[in-house]
Design a protein around this motif. Structure first.
Motif, PDB file in Angstrom:
ATOM      1  N   UNK A 196       0.721  -1.248  -0.328  1.00 34.28           N
ATOM      2  CA  UNK A 196       0.155  -0.507   0.444  1.00 34.28           C
ATOM      3  C   UNK A 196       0.755   0.949   0.343  1.00 34.28           C
ATOM      4  N   UNK A 197       0.535   2.000  -0.844  1.00 32.48           N
ATOM      5  CA  UNK A 197       1.231   3.168  -0.820  1.00 32.48           C
ATOM      6  C   UNK A 197       0.294   4.690  -1.019  1.00 32.48           C
ATOM      7  N   UNK A 198       0.767   5.354   0.277  1.00 35.96           N
ATOM      8  CA  UNK A 198      -0.016   6.323   0.986  1.00 35.96           C
ATOM      9  C   UNK A 198       0.957   7.524  -0.218  1.00 35.96           C
ATOM     10  N   UNK A 200       1.435  12.633  -8.207  1.00 37.28           N
ATOM     11  CA  UNK A 200       2.111  12.697  -8.831  1.00 37.28           C
ATOM     12  C   UNK A 200       3.469  12.189  -7.522  1.00 37.28           C
ATOM     13  N   UNK A 201       2.698  12.521  -6.720  1.00 41.14           N
ATOM     14  CA  UNK A 201       3.950  11.987  -6.121  1.00 41.14           C
ATOM     15  C   UNK A 201       3.835  10.635  -5.446  1.00 41.14           C
ATOM     16  N   UNK A 202       2.853  10.627  -5.963  1.00 40.82           N
ATOM     17  CA  UNK A 202       2.129   8.202  -6.208  1.00 40.82           C
ATOM     18  C   UNK A 202       3.432   8.178  -7.031  1.00 40.82           C
ATOM     19  N   UNK A 203       3.548   8.558  -8.483  1.00 37.95           N
ATOM     20  CA  UNK A 203       4.223   8.004  -9.314  1.00 37.95           C
ATOM     21  C   UNK A 203       5.884   8.410  -9.083  1.00 37.95           C
ATOM     22  N   UNK A 204       6.456   9.404  -8.381  1.00 39.45           N
ATOM     23  CA  UNK A 204       7.734   9.450  -7.469  1.00 39.45           C
ATOM     24  C   UNK A 204       8.060   8.117  -6.760  1.00 39.45           C
ATOM     25  N   UNK A 205       7.482   8.265  -5.405  1.00 40.06           N
ATOM     26  CA  UNK A 205       7.495   7.051  -4.675  1.00 40.06           C
ATOM     27  C   UNK A 205       7.672   5.011  -5.704  1.00 40.06           C
ATOM     28  N   UNK A 207      -8.622  11.269  -0.838  1.00 41.83           N
ATOM     29  CA  UNK A 207      -8.127  10.065  -0.719  1.00 41.83           C
ATOM     30  C   UNK A 207      -8.678   9.782  -2.838  1.00 41.83           C
ATOM     31  N   UNK A 208      -8.015   9.060  -3.493  1.00 43.51           N
ATOM     32  CA  UNK A 208      -8.525   8.922  -5.055  1.00 43.51           C
ATOM     33  C   UNK A 208      -8.295   7.087  -5.088  1.00 43.51           C
TER      34      UNK A 208
END
Length: 150
Positions: A3-5, A10-15, A145-146
Motif C-alpha cells: 500500500x502506497x500512501x 505526482x507524488x505517487x508516481x515519484x514514489x 483519497x483517490x
C-alpha cells in the motif's frame, strides 16, 4: 500487495520510481481559497469521463486511459458506513453512478467554479481519477483519497 500512501498522483508516481525524498509544489487555485472549511464535510466523485459516450474517439485504450473509472459498490458502501456523521456531497455529471445513502447529490447541477467551491469548503475529497480530482489537488488544505479503479 504493498500500500502506497501519497499526497497526490505526482507524488505517487515519484514514489513508484524510487524518488521518496522529494518536496513537491502542488498547483493551487486561488478562487475560493479563503472558503471556510467545514470539518465534517466530504465531497465525493464516483464516475470519470467516458470518451465514447461523449462522442470522442477512444485513442488510448492500450494504456487504459479510455476505460471509464467508476467507483465500486464496496467503496461506496465504505464511504457511507465510515462517514455517517459527515455531510456528504456528491459532485459530477448527470450520468454519474449515484452515491445514495445520506448524501446530497449535486451531480449535473454545478458548473466548474461551483464544483471548486464545494471542494474548497470540504475537509475531504474522495473520488476517482478525474477532472474533479485535479481540482481537489489544487486545494492543499483538503485531504484527498483517490480511488484508482483501473
Amino acid at each position: 500487495m504493498k500500500c502506497i500512501v501519497s499526497n497526490g498522483q505526482t507524488e505517487y508516481m515519484c514514489i513508484q520510481m524510487g524518488l521518496n525524498h522529494i518536496k513537491l509544489r502542488h498547483s493551487k487555485l486561488y478562487i475560493h481559497d479563503d472558503e471556510k472549511i467545514k470539518s465534517n464535510k466530504i465531497v465525493v466523485h464516483t464516475t470519470g469521463s467516458d470518451r465514447t459516450r461523449d462522442g470522442e474517439i477512444a485513442i488510448r485504450t492500450s494504456s487504459g486511459e479510455d476505460d471509464v473509472r467508476v467507483m465500486s459498490d464496496d467503496v461506496i458502501h465504505s464511504i457511507l458506513t465510515n462517514y455517517t456523521d459527515y455531510e456528504i456531497v456528491q459532485i459530477g455529471g448527470d450520468n454519474d453512478k449515484p452515491l445514495g445513502g445520506h448524501s446530497t447529490n449535486l451531480s449535473g447541477k454545478l458548473d466548474y467554479w461551483e464544483v471548486a467551491k464545494e471542494i474548497a469548503s470540504s475537509a475531504k475529497f474522495i473520488g476517482v481519477n478525474s477532472g474533479p480530482m485535479h481540482i481537489a489537488n489544487c486545494y492543499p488544505r483538503v485531504e484527498k483519497r483517490i480511488v484508482l479503479m483501473e
